[in-house]
Design a protein around this motif. Structure first.
Motif, short mmCIF file in Angstrom:
data_model
loop_
_atom_site.label_atom_id
_atom_site.label_comp_id
_atom_site.label_asym_id
_atom_site.label_seq_id
_atom_site.Cartn_x
_atom_site.Cartn_y
_atom_site.Cartn_z
N LEU A 337 38.34 34.82 47.89
CA LEU A 337 39.13 33.89 47.09
C LEU A 337 38.60 33.81 45.66
O LEU A 337 39.36 33.85 44.69
CB LEU A 337 39.11 32.50 47.73
N GLY A 338 37.28 33.71 45.54
CA GLY A 338 36.68 33.58 44.22
C GLY A 338 36.87 34.81 43.35
O GLY A 338 37.22 34.70 42.17
N SER A 339 36.65 35.99 43.92
CA SER A 339 36.73 37.21 43.11
C SER A 339 38.16 37.47 42.63
O SER A 339 38.38 37.79 41.45
CB SER A 339 36.20 38.41 43.91
N MET A 340 39.16 37.32 43.51
CA MET A 340 40.54 37.55 43.08
C MET A 340 41.03 36.43 42.17
O MET A 340 41.76 36.67 41.20
CB MET A 340 41.45 37.69 44.30
N GLY A 341 40.64 35.19 42.47
CA GLY A 341 41.04 34.06 41.62
C GLY A 341 40.54 34.23 40.20
O GLY A 341 41.28 34.01 39.22
N LEU A 342 39.28 34.63 40.03
CA LEU A 342 38.73 34.84 38.69
C LEU A 342 39.40 36.00 37.99
O LEU A 342 39.64 35.95 36.77
CB LEU A 342 37.22 35.08 38.78
N ALA A 343 39.72 37.06 38.73
CA ALA A 343 40.39 38.22 38.13
C ALA A 343 41.71 37.78 37.50
O ALA A 343 42.04 38.19 36.37
CB ALA A 343 40.63 39.30 39.19
#
Length: 466
Positions: A337-343
């Motif tokens: 969730l964090g990696s795609m959300g930040l992207a």
């Protein structure tokens, strides 16, 4: 598996005391961002990008050395004594950084503080992971991230209240000759002395890690610590499980060849890449270079200090959210969730800078990015790193991962002014978006779920088929 009654009051005391290392890590790491507009003028480096980068990055060099030695001292002396050493280093650094009148000594004391951060960032989560029962370990290790975030917010609030109001349109000369430029930035560093001294005193009241005690063949002492946490039956079972994993890896000395084995190498590699990604996802640039980011969005220095407090508050709120979700949603889901959300947010933020949006739209995107990071990559990376390494090499493996994290952080902080100059704010955040997409792919393919499993169960699962 039968449930054992847990002494939460005692466990929470141990976790909070050891997590004060996280608090000081957060304060020492971020306080410089608010002091930056003032000490740069005081030392005459406001027009010297290389020295500006060195002032910001010097503590990270200390972090790297702290991370290098942390694993070896942890495996030789345990977790407790090196944490006491880190408290002493924080104390020395806080006093010295605020006291000096020349830039070279300023750097020396920042390096000393960085050494303390390097030790604490490795050993605080490791100690908590080794005392907490499997069912609650994610929440308790996340306490270290919570205190880190509180330390960040404490530094931001201290900077905001210590600094006197800066009239709009103030010249650099006026700021240099003001209380902020001569004395205020010193008190920003000196405020760290209170928690540093408290951490030093309280660490003498916590026991040694039970897993370290078993490792040095002091089963009786380990059982005493674990009995106070979960009762006699719980202690007997845990000591048995710890001995089992240590017997499976029976060699007494840790050799470099251990890390090249088919069972261990992939696990260490996962830890290294996750540690690097936590930094190269780019969020920490917002804390270290808040002045540049908010100035580019049209804010003044005074506005910048207030906006930093807002971002720190959001950071705290969503870290608390992470503590509620880490043992329910799981580590892997939150990391994805964090990696795609930040992207996604970085892609939009870069576009906002490219289209020259200013003011609240940029602030809202920055806050969204911090919220996503605070409930995912920030705390969960430390939880995963404290869990995945085998018992016998945990100290050294954690040291390698933390070393990688701080090298990545130094590169990030040192290269941001260069990237920002070459690519512009929009290009820089687009680059971080691409990195986050790469992180998402790696986590999706390589990271297993570890929630609800004992450290020994995780070790057996990760090594059994390699």
């Amino acid at each position: 598996m039968r449930e054992h009654p847990i002494n939460f009051k005692y466990l929470l005391f141990l976790a909070l005391v050891s997590a004060m290392g996280g608090f000081l890590f957060g304060y020492d790491w971020v306080v410089i961002g608010g002091a930056k507009p003032f000490y740069e003028l005081y030392f005459g480096i406001s027009a010297m990008p290389t020295l500006q980068g060195w002032a910001m990055g010097s503590a990270l060099v200390g972090c790297i050395f702290g991370a290098v030695i942390s694993g070896f001292v942890a495996d030789r002396f345990g977790r407790k004594m090196p944490l006491i050493l880190s408290a002493a280093l924080f104390t020395i650094s806080a006093f010295g950084t605020g006291y000096v009148d020349n830039f070279t000594l300023f750097i020396v004391y920042r390096l000393i503080g960085g050494l303390g951060i390097g030790l604490a960032s490795t050993l605080s989560p490791m100690y908590i992971a080794e005392i907490a029962p499997a069912k609650y370990r994610g929440q308790f290790v996340a306490i270290n991230q919570l205190t880190l975030v509180i330390g960040i917010l404490a530094a931001q609030v201290a900077n905001f209240f210590i600094a006197e109001a800066i009239p709009d349109g103030s010249t650099q000369e006026a700021i240099l000759n003001s209380w902020n430029g001569q004395t205020g930035w010193r008190w920003m560093f000196w405020a760290e002395l209170i928690p540093a001294i408290l951490f030093f005193a309280l660490m003498f009241m916590v026991p040694k890690s039970p897993r370290f005690l078993v490792k040095i063949n002091n089963n009786a002492a380990a059982q005493k610590v674990l009995s106070r946490i979960g009762g006699v039956n719980y202690a007997e079972q845990e000591v048995k499980n710890i001995n089992l994993t240590l017997q499976t890896n029976s060699a007494k000395k840790i050799n470099f060849s251990d890390f090249k084995s088919a069972k261990v190498k992939p696990i260490v590699l996962i830890g290294i890449i996750l540690a690097i990604f936590q930094q190269w996802c780019g969020i920490n640039i917002i804390f270290n270079y808040a002045e540049e980011i908010f100035t580019a969005a049209g804010y003044s220095v005074g506005d910048m200090l207030f906006n930093i407090v807002i971002t720190g508050s959001v950071n705290l709120i969503f870290t608390i959210v992470a503590m509620r979700t880490v043992d329910t949603w799981g580590r892997r889901k939150l990391m994805l969730l964090g990696s795609m959300g930040l992207a996604i947010v970085y892609a939009i933020l870069g576009t906002a800078y490219y289209m020259q949006f200013t003011g609240w739209p940029v602030l809202l995107l920055v806050i969204t990015a911090i919220a996503i990071y605070a409930m995912s990559l920030a705390p969960i990376t430390w939880v995963v790193l404290s869990e995945i390494f085998p018992n016998r090499i945990r100290g050294v493996a954690m040291s390698i991962a933390t070393f990688s994290l701080w090298v990545a952080s130094f590169i990030l902080v040192f290269t941001f002014p260069i990237m920002n100059s070459a690519l512009g704010s929009y290009g820089t955040f687009w680059a971080y978006s691409i990195i986050c997409i790469g992180g998402y792919i790696f986590i999706k393919r390589k990271l297993p779920e570890t929630k609800g499993k004992s450290l020994e169960e995780i070790e057996l699962e990760l090594t059994k088929e390699r």
